[in-house]
Design a protein around this motif. Structure first.
Motif, short mmCIF file in Angstrom:
data_model
loop_
_atom_site.label_atom_id
_atom_site.label_comp_id
_atom_site.label_asym_id
_atom_site.label_seq_id
_atom_site.Cartn_x
_atom_site.Cartn_y
_atom_site.Cartn_z
N HIS A 51 0.81 -1.22 0.00
CA HIS A 51 0.00 0.00 0.00
C HIS A 51 0.85 1.27 0.00
O HIS A 51 0.35 2.35 -0.28
CB HIS A 51 -0.93 0.01 1.22
N LEU A 52 2.15 1.14 0.32
CA LEU A 52 3.02 2.32 0.34
C LEU A 52 3.59 2.65 -1.04
O LEU A 52 4.23 3.68 -1.21
CB LEU A 52 4.18 2.10 1.31
N ILE A 53 3.40 1.77 -2.02
CA ILE A 53 4.05 1.95 -3.31
C ILE A 53 3.05 2.46 -4.35
O ILE A 53 2.13 1.75 -4.74
CB ILE A 53 4.67 0.63 -3.81
N ASP A 54 3.22 3.69 -4.77
CA ASP A 54 2.45 4.21 -5.89
C ASP A 54 3.32 4.30 -7.14
O ASP A 54 2.86 4.16 -8.26
CB ASP A 54 1.84 5.57 -5.56
N ASP A 55 4.63 4.47 -6.91
CA ASP A 55 5.59 4.59 -7.99
C ASP A 55 6.96 4.24 -7.41
O ASP A 55 7.30 4.71 -6.32
CB ASP A 55 5.56 6.02 -8.54
N SER A 56 7.74 3.43 -8.12
CA SER A 56 9.02 2.97 -7.55
C SER A 56 9.99 4.12 -7.33
O SER A 56 10.79 4.09 -6.39
CB SER A 56 9.65 1.91 -8.46
N VAL A 57 9.94 5.14 -8.18
CA VAL A 57 10.83 6.29 -8.00
C VAL A 57 10.43 7.08 -6.76
O VAL A 57 11.28 7.48 -5.95
CB VAL A 57 10.81 7.20 -9.26
N ASN A 58 9.13 7.31 -6.61
CA ASN A 58 8.65 7.98 -5.40
C ASN A 58 8.99 7.19 -4.16
O ASN A 58 9.34 7.75 -3.11
CB ASN A 58 7.14 8.21 -5.48
N SER A 59 8.88 5.86 -4.27
CA SER A 59 9.21 4.98 -3.15
C SER A 59 10.67 5.15 -2.74
O SER A 59 11.00 5.26 -1.56
CB SER A 59 8.93 3.52 -3.53
N LEU A 60 11.55 5.19 -3.73
CA LEU A 60 12.98 5.38 -3.46
C LEU A 60 13.23 6.74 -2.81
O LEU A 60 14.00 6.84 -1.84
CB LEU A 60 13.78 5.25 -4.75
N ASN A 61 12.59 7.75 -3.30
CA ASN A 61 12.79 9.09 -2.73
C ASN A 61 12.30 9.18 -1.29
O ASN A 61 12.93 9.84 -0.44
CB ASN A 61 12.07 10.14 -3.58
#
Length: 357
Positions: A37-47
């Motif tokens: 549920h925390l992942i909307d986009d892998s780049v955003n997740s990394l940031n």
């Protein structure tokens, strides 16, 4: 299920004694559904990981906490204590989220186990209050739980949920990341016992790093090479001459190349396998660390497996008839090679197989 969930919840209370009901529901939710549920986009997740890391507090608990169902909480502190990159950490988090599926029925069954622990006074919470929270949760749309303010104030949680199979090899991933900082191009060997999980580990690394994977099984001796003298030589049943010429030399020269895999059933060669130029190159299989080859690798890993578990896996994978050949011919040949050249001793890391077959 009951024993595992009970142990996890009791352990959570021991580690985090100021936890509230909602914090236990959160770990049950993560046990069932993971953390997708925390992942909307892998780049955003990394940031987000990088942002959290700057303010993440030091923790007193284990950096990796097993929460059951093949999952772990991995605290961001691991990025400070090991050479694991934020990119690799994020990738195993994303892969874990993509591969996990849960269902409400199983989640509620686990909540009932929590309720029993409360009713039996094993955990100091009111079962009635728990039931009220769950009723509201169902009415409000079955959202992912957030930690209580009490938990946040006392424990400053900063972690991600990942599959245990990734967490078991964190040290290996950190070594790869460190080597990649130092070199433009690395070659990694995974040697070890038959059925210890070498191919499975290589496939896992390919998921994380999108690397080349080359199998030593493609380089057993051709029919004309199978002399008595050669087969009695430790490690002699691998065609290390062809492997060196067709694979290791072009790999070290950072060239694209192709090779033809040998089919041991009829000693025929298959269609060429193309190996593009990539930063990380994995060679997996027994005999990959033969002395004629071992000086070409940047990292060396050894996987072992208990002998009983080894035979169980081989029987399940290859059948009883082939299992006898493994037991009486091929495994003794491997053991002779391991012993003669002290293969595990020259490796950077050694693991007992974690994979479940």
């Amino acid at each position: 299920m009951k024993d595992e969930i009970s142990k996890i919840l009791i352990k959570q209370f021991e580690i985090y004694p100021k936890s509230q009901i909602i914090d236990f529901l959160k770990v049950i939710y993560q046990n069932e559904f993971g953390c997708g549920h925390l992942i909307d986009d892998s780049v955003n997740s990394l940031n987000r990981i990088k942002d959290e890391l700057t303010s993440a507090a030091e923790i007193k608990s284990d950096i990796i906490e097993f929460i059951g169902n093949g999952l772990c909480r991995v605290h961001l502190q691991i990025l400070r204590e090991k050479s694991l990159s934020a990119e690799t950490f994020n990738k195993i988090f994303v892969l874990s989220a993509l591969r996990l599926r849960g269902n409400k029925e199983s989640f509620i069954e686990k909540v009932h186990i929590f309720e029993e622990l409360c009713s039996e006074k094993i955990l100091p919470f009111c079962a009635d209050e728990l039931r009220k929270i769950i009723s509201k949760w169902e009415a409000d749309g079955e959202y992912a739980f957030r930690h209580s303010e009490v938990f946040r104030e006392n424990y400053s949680p900063a972690y991600r949920v990942a599959e245990k199979q990734f967490c078991d090899f964190i040290e290996f991933l950190a070594l790869i990341d460190e080597a990649c900082k130092e070199k433009e191009h690395i070659i990694v060997a995974i040697d070890g016992d038959c059925a210890a999980g070498k191919t499975t580990l290589a496939a896992m690394l390919n998921l994380i790093y999108e690397c080349n994977v080359i199998h030593m099984d493609h380089f057993f001796l051709q029919e004309a090479q199978r002399t008595k003298k050669r087969l009695e030589t430790p490690g002699g049943n691998i065609d290390f001459e062809r492997f060196s010429t067709e694979v290791l030399i072009p790999l070290t020269q950072m060239k694209e190349f192709s090779y033809r895999p040998l089919d041991c059933r009829d000693f025929s060669f298959g269609e060429p396998i193309k190996i593009p130029l990539k930063k990380i190159n994995i060679v997996e299989g027994a005999y990959s660390l033969h002395p004629n080859l071992s000086n070409k690798y940047d990292l060396k890993i050894f996987l072992s497996v208990d002998s009983k578990e080894q035979m169980r896996r081989i029987s399940a994978r290859n059948g009883e008839m082939m299992a006898d050949k493994f037991k009486n011919i091929w495994i003794p040949m491997e053991k002779k090679y391991f012993s003669e050249f002290k293969i595990s001793e020259i490796c950077d890391l050694c693991f007992t197989s974690f994979f479940e077959y």
